[in-house]
Design an enzyme around this catalytic site. Structure first.
Site, mmCIF file in Angstrom:
data_model
loop_
_atom_site.group_PDB
_atom_site.id
_atom_site.type_symbol
_atom_site.label_atom_id
_atom_site.label_comp_id
_atom_site.label_asym_id
_atom_site.label_seq_id
_atom_site.Cartn_x
_atom_site.Cartn_y
_atom_site.Cartn_z
ATOM 1 N N ASP A 1 -52.187 7.429 18.079
ATOM 2 C CA ASP A 1 -51.213 6.402 17.691
ATOM 3 C C ASP A 1 -49.975 6.401 18.582
ATOM 4 O O ASP A 1 -49.323 5.377 18.755
ATOM 5 C CB ASP A 1 -50.833 6.535 16.213
ATOM 6 C CG ASP A 1 -50.317 7.915 15.816
ATOM 7 O OD1 ASP A 1 -50.259 8.821 16.671
ATOM 8 O OD2 ASP A 1 -49.983 8.096 14.622
ATOM 9 N N ASP B 1 -53.287 11.890 16.088
ATOM 10 C CA ASP B 1 -51.873 11.656 15.787
ATOM 11 C C ASP B 1 -51.000 12.448 16.757
ATOM 12 O O ASP B 1 -51.015 13.681 16.754
ATOM 13 C CB ASP B 1 -51.586 12.075 14.336
ATOM 14 C CG ASP B 1 -50.250 11.576 13.823
ATOM 15 O OD1 ASP B 1 -49.376 11.242 14.643
ATOM 16 O OD2 ASP B 1 -50.072 11.530 12.598
ATOM 17 N N HIS C 1 -51.509 6.022 6.207
ATOM 18 C CA HIS C 1 -50.079 5.843 6.502
ATOM 19 C C HIS C 1 -49.638 4.396 6.693
ATOM 20 O O HIS C 1 -48.713 4.114 7.468
ATOM 21 C CB HIS C 1 -49.659 6.682 7.720
ATOM 22 C CG HIS C 1 -48.231 7.151 7.618
ATOM 23 N ND1 HIS C 1 -47.631 7.922 8.593
ATOM 24 C CD2 HIS C 1 -47.284 6.945 6.658
ATOM 25 C CE1 HIS C 1 -46.379 8.180 8.242
ATOM 26 N NE2 HIS C 1 -46.148 7.584 7.074
ATOM 27 N N CYS D 1 -45.895 6.418 13.847
ATOM 28 C CA CYS D 1 -47.134 6.361 13.067
ATOM 29 C C CYS D 1 -47.432 5.030 12.386
ATOM 30 O O CYS D 1 -48.385 4.330 12.726
ATOM 31 C CB CYS D 1 -47.118 7.474 12.019
ATOM 32 S SG CYS D 1 -46.972 9.135 12.723
#
Length: 474
Positions: free
Chosen positions: A284, A33, A123, A73
């Site tokens: 991401d 991330d 997410h 995200c």
């Protein structure tokens, strides 16, 4: 009799060879991330410590122009799962729910005999309208919302890495021991051990190096505590000290994850699965980290959109090579399915790069879409956020906002994007060509490039907090 035995032996050999040739590859997909492409040792960053990833780059195909189309995200993860662009799957804003009826990558693998597992940050579950994100992110992802994954140790979204909870297949809450990425890696190792006799697809989704930057284990923070961080030239002088402080912590998270990747790779080899395992490492989106005085993501500059992407598959791909064509999130699902000899759903909008990787095809791909349909949260309108559409090619970045052409950079001559040449006469031919490329992609995707509020209305979304409040853009 000898002839019969010989014939039987030959048939057995052919049968065994055929089985070996068509053996289903395992897939281990490591998703991090907010790890930007510039912060890896093998690409020239001499300060960040990434020995495992440096080694992986010599064993894998490195995608040098991998782009996060919508660098934030939830949208990026939804494109990964569906092979679709944001205005098609509908997740162009964080914490909105991916529709259960979407055909997702794990569902295809599962239908074709694979064990499926997901560990870490998800997410894309969203939450009921009216609920605050902080509360919605604490909800378990129910079994009908897991998009084909069976083994399940997941939290919707947390960055509390040292006090990190997750839910199992039965929605029972647990807590990872210590720094969650390390515990998640150990769990991934056990999953591979338990499934070594079965074809499996395993996603390991780490929260770091996303902020907070100062929470990696002490031994990793100590690697950088006295280091004079060399900043990118596009970080202004007044941001220097804060940038250095944050980047020390950012690098500490990166080095921790590098050890996790080393552990995964070691176990795959120990289990004898290396030859027939597709191993992917990516992120991401990136992190501005004060370049151009900007922080976080969503933005169209390289630090935000350019991501690491490596694909290792010893059975079929030559180690230590590069794939230089433009590649982006909707392309991941069809490429993995193609490399696995599995059908690609008609709903997929991305491109299958299997032929390009195997050397049997030369794809005509020269631009990747970059987009922000609705700026929000950390880049909401009041913080300078704006809608944009653009293209990133192997050489240029070209971006429109709602008022017209906004940015044009020659990334080869100006790698830090410090000279915006949009609308300059000497670049008129190049800009016109990039305009044609952008309009072609928008037309293909049915993207009318409307103001953000139109998409919020179309999808029936509520704005979070004061995200909808606009101010004049500079």
């Amino acid at each position: 009799m000898k002839k019969l035995l010989l014939l039987a032996g030959l048939l057995l050999m052919v049968s065994c060879q055929s089985k070996k040739e068509i053996a289903k590859p395992n897939v281990v997909f490591v998703l991090t991330d907010q790890w930007r492409a510039q912060d890896l040792g093998f690409v020239g960053n001499k300060q960040v410590i990434t020995p495992a990833i440096n080694t992986l780059s010599k064993e894998a195909v490195v995608f040098t122009n991998a782009i996060s189309n919508i660098p934030v995200c939830t949208p990026a993860r939804a494109s990964l799962m569906t092979g679709k662009y944001p205005l098609s799957h509908g997740l162009f804003y964080n914490d909105k729910p991916l529709r259960s009826e979407e055909i997702c990558i794990a569902e295809v693998y599962k239908e074709n005999g694979y064990q499926t597992g997901y560990i870490g940050k998800w997410h894309i579950n969203g939450h009921p309208q009216g609920m605050k994100n902080s509360a919605g992110r604490q909800l378990p992802v129910t079994v009908n919302r897991r998009q084909g994954f069976d083994y399940w140790k997941v939290h919707e979204c947390t960055h509390n890495y040292n006090n990190s909870i997750y839910y199992d297949e039965n929605d029972v809450k647990h807590k990872w021991e210590g720094y969650d990425a390390i515990a998640q890696t150990k769990d991934a190792v056990k999953y591979m051990q338990d499934n070594k006799e079965n074809p499996f697809v395993l996603f390991v989704s780490y929260g770091p190096p996303h902020a907070p930057y100062n929470t990696a284990p002490k031994k990793y923070q100590d690697l950088y505590k006295d280091m004079d961080i060399q900043l990118r030239p596009n970080v202004p002088e007044d941001k220097t000290e804060k940038a250095k402080e944050d980047i020390r912590g950012y690098y500490a998270h990166i080095s921790a994850l590098d050890d996790c990747i080393a552990e995964l790779q070691q176990e795959i080899k120990k289990l004898g699965l290396d030859e027939n395992t597709i191993f992917v490492f990516t992120s991401d989106h990136g992190d501005m980290l004060y370049s151009h005085s900007q922080v976080k993501k969503q933005k169209p500059w390289e630090e935000s959109i350019h991501i690491p992407f490596m694909l290792k598959y010893p059975a079929k791909l030559k180690a230590g090579t590069q794939m230089t064509k433009m590649f982006s999130f909707p392309d991941i699902m069809p490429t993995l399915l193609g490399m696995s000899n599995l059908p690609i759903p008609e709903t997929v909008q991305g491109i299958d790069y299997t032929g390009q990787l195997l050397g049997t095809e030369v794809l005509d791909v020269d631009a990747a879409l970059i987009t922000c349909p609705v700026p929000f949260h950390q880049w909401k309108y009041k913080r300078g956020g704006r809608e944009y559409r653009g293209v990133r090619t192997e050489k240029y970045t070209y971006v429109h906002d709602l008022n017209g052409p906004w940015l044009l950079y020659d990334n080869l001559k100006d790698p830090y994007q410090m000279n915006n040449v949009v609308d300059q006469p000497e670049f008129s031919t190049i800009q016109a060509d990039l305009e044609v490329k952008l309009l072609a992609i928008l037309d293909k995707n049915g993207d009318e490039f409307l103001p953000g509020e139109e998409y919020m209305k179309q999808w029936g979304y509520n704005w979070d907090s004061n995200d909808s409040i606009k101010q004049a853009m500079n």
